[in-house]
Design a protein around this motif. Sequence first.
Motif, PDB file in Angstrom:
ATOM      1  N   ASN A   2      31.286  37.050  48.148  1.00 39.52           N
ATOM      2  CA  ASN A   2      31.748  36.716  46.815  1.00 39.52           C
ATOM      3  C   ASN A   2      31.084  37.644  45.818  1.00 39.52           C
ATOM      4  O   ASN A   2      30.013  38.170  46.052  1.00 39.52           O
ATOM      5  CB  ASN A   2      31.418  35.267  46.480  1.00 39.52           C
ATOM      6  N   GLY A   3      31.708  37.825  44.705  1.00 39.20           N
ATOM      7  CA  GLY A   3      31.153  38.672  43.665  1.00 39.20           C
ATOM      8  C   GLY A   3      32.172  38.869  42.576  1.00 39.20           C
ATOM      9  O   GLY A   3      33.295  38.357  42.639  1.00 39.20           O
ATOM     10  N   ALA A   4      31.795  39.623  41.579  1.00 33.98           N
ATOM     11  CA  ALA A   4      32.660  39.856  40.427  1.00 33.98           C
ATOM     12  C   ALA A   4      33.980  40.502  40.815  1.00 33.98           C
ATOM     13  O   ALA A   4      34.990  40.297  40.154  1.00 33.98           O
ATOM     14  CB  ALA A   4      31.938  40.725  39.407  1.00 33.98           C
ATOM     15  N   LEU A   5      33.993  41.282  41.892  1.00 36.36           N
ATOM     16  CA  LEU A   5      35.213  41.982  42.302  1.00 36.36           C
ATOM     17  C   LEU A   5      35.873  41.360  43.526  1.00 36.36           C
ATOM     18  O   LEU A   5      36.721  41.997  44.162  1.00 36.36           O
ATOM     19  CB  LEU A   5      34.906  43.462  42.558  1.00 36.36           C
ATOM     20  N   ALA A   6      35.529  40.132  43.855  1.00 39.79           N
ATOM     21  CA  ALA A   6      36.158  39.457  44.989  1.00 39.79           C
ATOM     22  C   ALA A   6      37.665  39.423  44.775  1.00 39.79           C
ATOM     23  O   ALA A   6      38.149  39.152  43.672  1.00 39.79           O
ATOM     24  CB  ALA A   6      35.611  38.041  45.131  1.00 39.79           C
ATOM     25  N   GLY A   7      38.427  39.767  45.817  1.00 38.87           N
ATOM     26  CA  GLY A   7      39.882  39.802  45.720  1.00 38.87           C
ATOM     27  C   GLY A   7      40.450  41.162  45.355  1.00 38.87           C
ATOM     28  O   GLY A   7      41.655  41.362  45.400  1.00 38.87           O
ATOM     29  N   ILE A   8      39.595  42.116  45.010  1.00 41.81           N
ATOM     30  CA  ILE A   8      40.028  43.477  44.685  1.00 41.81           C
ATOM     31  C   ILE A   8      40.003  44.296  45.970  1.00 41.81           C
ATOM     32  O   ILE A   8      39.026  44.274  46.721  1.00 41.81           O
ATOM     33  CB  ILE A   8      39.107  44.134  43.630  1.00 41.81           C
ATOM     34  N   SER A  23      32.482  53.729  45.841  1.00 41.19           N
ATOM     35  CA  SER A  23      33.108  52.549  46.452  1.00 41.19           C
ATOM     36  C   SER A  23      32.072  51.605  47.066  1.00 41.19           C
ATOM     37  O   SER A  23      32.315  50.408  47.172  1.00 41.19           O
ATOM     38  CB  SER A  23      34.158  52.962  47.480  1.00 41.19           C
ATOM     39  N   GLN A  24      30.905  52.118  47.436  1.00 42.36           N
ATOM     40  CA  GLN A  24      29.835  51.249  47.937  1.00 42.36           C
ATOM     41  C   GLN A  24      29.371  50.311  46.832  1.00 42.36           C
ATOM     42  O   GLN A  24      29.140  49.126  47.066  1.00 42.36           O
ATOM     43  CB  GLN A  24      28.673  52.089  48.465  1.00 42.36           C
ATOM     44  N   LEU A  25      29.268  50.816  45.606  1.00 47.14           N
ATOM     45  CA  LEU A  25      28.895  49.959  44.482  1.00 47.14           C
ATOM     46  C   LEU A  25      29.936  48.863  44.270  1.00 47.14           C
ATOM     47  O   LEU A  25      29.604  47.709  43.996  1.00 47.14           O
ATOM     48  CB  LEU A  25      28.728  50.789  43.205  1.00 47.14           C
ATOM     49  N   ASP A  28      29.561  46.313  46.974  1.00 44.09           N
ATOM     50  CA  ASP A  28      28.402  45.466  46.683  1.00 44.09           C
ATOM     51  C   ASP A  28      28.754  44.368  45.685  1.00 44.09           C
ATOM     52  O   ASP A  28      28.147  43.301  45.693  1.00 44.09           O
ATOM     53  CB  ASP A  28      27.245  46.296  46.123  1.00 44.09           C
ATOM     54  N   MET A  29      29.733  44.624  44.826  1.00 41.48           N
ATOM     55  CA  MET A  29      30.165  43.629  43.838  1.00 41.48           C
ATOM     56  C   MET A  29      31.290  42.741  44.360  1.00 41.48           C
ATOM     57  O   MET A  29      31.880  41.982  43.611  1.00 41.48           O
ATOM     58  CB  MET A  29      30.566  44.319  42.543  1.00 41.48           C
ATOM     59  N   GLY A  30      31.618  42.867  45.662  1.00 41.16           N
ATOM     60  CA  GLY A  30      32.555  41.954  46.286  1.00 41.16           C
ATOM     61  C   GLY A  30      33.931  42.506  46.601  1.00 41.16           C
ATOM     62  O   GLY A  30      34.753  41.799  47.179  1.00 41.16           O
ATOM     63  N   ALA A  31      34.221  43.748  46.234  1.00 38.28           N
ATOM     64  CA  ALA A  31      35.531  44.326  46.546  1.00 38.28           C
ATOM     65  C   ALA A  31      35.659  44.567  48.045  1.00 38.28           C
ATOM     66  O   ALA A  31      34.668  44.835  48.734  1.00 38.28           O
ATOM     67  CB  ALA A  31      35.729  45.639  45.794  1.00 38.28           C
ATOM     68  N   GLU A  32      36.883  44.479  48.538  1.00 37.22           N
ATOM     69  CA  GLU A  32      37.179  44.834  49.924  1.00 37.22           C
ATOM     70  C   GLU A  32      37.498  46.324  49.938  1.00 37.22           C
ATOM     71  O   GLU A  32      38.439  46.757  49.279  1.00 37.22           O
ATOM     72  CB  GLU A  32      38.377  44.045  50.441  1.00 37.22           C
ATOM     73  N   VAL A  33      36.716  47.105  50.658  1.00 33.65           N
ATOM     74  CA  VAL A  33      36.888  48.553  50.707  1.00 33.65           C
ATOM     75  C   VAL A  33      37.275  48.963  52.121  1.00 33.65           C
ATOM     76  O   VAL A  33      36.600  48.592  53.082  1.00 33.65           O
ATOM     77  CB  VAL A  33      35.605  49.303  50.275  1.00 33.65           C
ATOM     78  N   VAL A  34      38.361  49.738  52.226  1.00 39.38           N
ATOM     79  CA  VAL A  34      38.781  50.305  53.507  1.00 39.38           C
ATOM     80  C   VAL A  34      38.564  51.806  53.426  1.00 39.38           C
ATOM     81  O   VAL A  34      39.212  52.490  52.631  1.00 39.38           O
ATOM     82  CB  VAL A  34      40.257  49.989  53.820  1.00 39.38           C
ATOM     83  N   LYS A  35      37.639  52.310  54.233  1.00 35.80           N
ATOM     84  CA  LYS A  35      37.318  53.741  54.256  1.00 35.80           C
ATOM     85  C   LYS A  35      38.200  54.441  55.277  1.00 35.80           C
ATOM     86  O   LYS A  35      38.280  54.023  56.429  1.00 35.80           O
ATOM     87  CB  LYS A  35      35.848  53.935  54.620  1.00 35.80           C
ATOM     88  N   ILE A  36      38.850  55.520  54.850  1.00 35.80           N
ATOM     89  CA  ILE A  36      39.683  56.347  55.723  1.00 35.80           C
ATOM     90  C   ILE A  36      38.841  57.527  56.197  1.00 35.80           C
ATOM     91  O   ILE A  36      38.248  58.232  55.377  1.00 35.80           O
ATOM     92  CB  ILE A  36      40.922  56.891  54.968  1.00 35.80           C
ATOM     93  N   GLU A  37      38.808  57.746  57.517  1.00 34.27           N
ATOM     94  CA  GLU A  37      38.085  58.898  58.058  1.00 34.27           C
ATOM     95  C   GLU A  37      38.999  59.717  58.943  1.00 34.27           C
ATOM     96  O   GLU A  37      39.963  59.203  59.507  1.00 34.27           O
ATOM     97  CB  GLU A  37      36.869  58.454  58.866  1.00 34.27           C
ATOM     98  N   ALA A  87      46.819  47.865  47.689  1.00 27.04           N
ATOM     99  CA  ALA A  87      45.488  48.078  47.119  1.00 27.04           C
ATOM    100  C   ALA A  87      45.541  48.038  45.591  1.00 27.04           C
ATOM    101  O   ALA A  87      46.565  48.330  44.982  1.00 27.04           O
ATOM    102  CB  ALA A  87      44.930  49.427  47.575  1.00 27.04           C
ATOM    103  N   ASP A  88      44.415  47.683  45.013  1.00 26.08           N
ATOM    104  CA  ASP A  88      44.272  47.730  43.565  1.00 26.08           C
ATOM    105  C   ASP A  88      43.800  49.104  43.110  1.00 26.08           C
ATOM    106  O   ASP A  88      44.077  49.521  41.989  1.00 26.08           O
ATOM    107  CB  ASP A  88      43.270  46.664  43.102  1.00 26.08           C
TER     108      ASP A  88
END
Length: 116
Positions: A2-8, A23-25, A28-37, A87-88
């Motif tokens: 959970n965090g301020a960006l939960a759901g993003i 994107s790590q920051l 850390d604030m709750g966003a879901e991040v998908v890293k493409i490699e 994605a947002d």
Amino acid sequence: MNGALAGIRIVEAASYVTGPFASQLLADMGAEVVKIEEPKRGDPFRGWDLGGDQPNFWAYNRGKKGITLNLQTPEGKEIFLALAKNADVVLDNYRPGVMKKLGIDYDTVSNIRTRE
């Protein structure tokens, strides 16, 4: 988490430090991040010529999901656009013009999002 960006949702097409740190920051604030490699190579910062994953790589990529995509193939582009459609934020740190050359630039992504 959970965090301020939960759901993003964020799709990250970035490597080394600047994009992954941004994107790590957000993660850390709750966003879901998908890293493409990239296939086989991954983020070049993983090994940094030392072999194996380095602690710095994990520090800048903690809390993220990951997927390997070859963005130069039609299949990779199709999967990327499907992720971007839901994605947002799409975050990249490629050189200017690379996203356009790959066919996954702002105009392309915003066009698929407005067709709904």
